[in-house]
Design an enzyme around this catalytic site. Structure first.
Site, PDB file in Angstrom:
ATOM      1  N   CYS A  35       0.726  -1.456   0.075  1.00  0.00           N
ATOM      2  CA  CYS A  35      -0.045  -0.057   0.041  1.00  0.00           C
ATOM      3  C   CYS A  35       0.770   1.148   0.095  1.00  0.00           C
ATOM      4  O   CYS A  35       0.348   2.436  -0.196  1.00  0.00           O
ATOM      5  CB  CYS A  35      -1.073   0.171   1.348  1.00  0.00           C
ATOM      6  SG  CYS A  35      -0.187   0.325   2.745  1.00  0.00           S
ATOM      7  N   ASP A  91       2.483   2.626   2.472  1.00  0.00           N
ATOM      8  CA  ASP A  91       2.130   3.529   3.577  1.00  0.00           C
ATOM      9  C   ASP A  91       3.574   3.319   4.571  1.00  0.00           C
ATOM     10  O   ASP A  91       3.978   2.262   4.575  1.00  0.00           O
ATOM     11  CB  ASP A  91       0.995   3.410   4.339  1.00  0.00           C
ATOM     12  CG  ASP A  91      -0.076   3.730   3.571  1.00  0.00           C
ATOM     13  OD1 ASP A  91       0.141   4.623   2.482  1.00  0.00           O
ATOM     14  OD2 ASP A  91      -1.434   3.547   4.055  1.00  0.00           O
ATOM     15  N   CYS A 146      -4.394  -0.731   8.917  1.00  0.00           N
ATOM     16  CA  CYS A 146      -3.746   0.732   9.171  1.00  0.00           C
ATOM     17  C   CYS A 146      -3.187   0.817  10.474  1.00  0.00           C
ATOM     18  O   CYS A 146      -2.087   1.419  10.836  1.00  0.00           O
ATOM     19  CB  CYS A 146      -4.504   1.628   8.788  1.00  0.00           C
ATOM     20  SG  CYS A 146      -5.233   1.341   6.901  1.00  0.00           S
TER      21      CYS A 146
END
Ligand code: FES
Length: 145
Positions: A35, A37, A105
């Protein structure tokens, strides 16, 4: 029902403890290649092993930013051993929940804090049980995306 709770929106729009600590005692960075991140946590730890200050930089989605913000608020003033017990579940609950596909997350926040504490232990020659810490990064949850 709105996808994101008011608390998530609040911490996303006005994240607490954003920034860096130049002379940090422990720094932890975790990221996910899938992703993309990245989360970095800086800890200032005093001689009593209490986290006096904490800052974060998160290059990622809104849920990752809100999770970092909440997590840093939760561990500020705690001892490093208390901070190690912080789970992504506790962070998610404090945010009044995250959508299921965004739960991973909050895992980044938990792992970044643990990695920063490990860095502090390493720098100060403090022994620890490696099993308590995340392996060099692999986020199964993100891999599913
Ligand atoms: Fe990967 Fe949010 S999408 S941390």
């Amino acid at each position: 029902m709105a996808l994101y709770s008011e608390k998530v929106m609040d911490h996303f729009r006005n994240p607490r403890n954003v920034g860096i600590i130049e002379d940090a005692d422990g720094v932890g960075e975790v990221g996910n290649p899938v992703c993309g991140d990245i989360m970095k946590i800086y800890l200032k730890i005093n001689e009593n092993q209490v986290i006096e200050d904490v800052k974060f930089e998160t290059f990622g989605c809104g849920s990752a930013i809100a999770s970092s913000s909440m997590a840093t608020e939760m561990i500020k003033g705690q001892s490093v051993t208390e901070a190690l017990t912080l789970t992504n579940k506790a962070v998610t609950e404090a945010l009044d929940g995250l959508p299921p596909h965004k739960l991973h997350c909050s895992v980044l926040a938990e792992e970044a804090i643990k990695t920063a504490v490990k860095d502090y232990y390493d720098k100060n020659g403090i022994s620890y049980d490696p099993a308590e810490f995340p392996a060099e990064h692999e986020c199964e949850h993100c891999m599913e995306h």
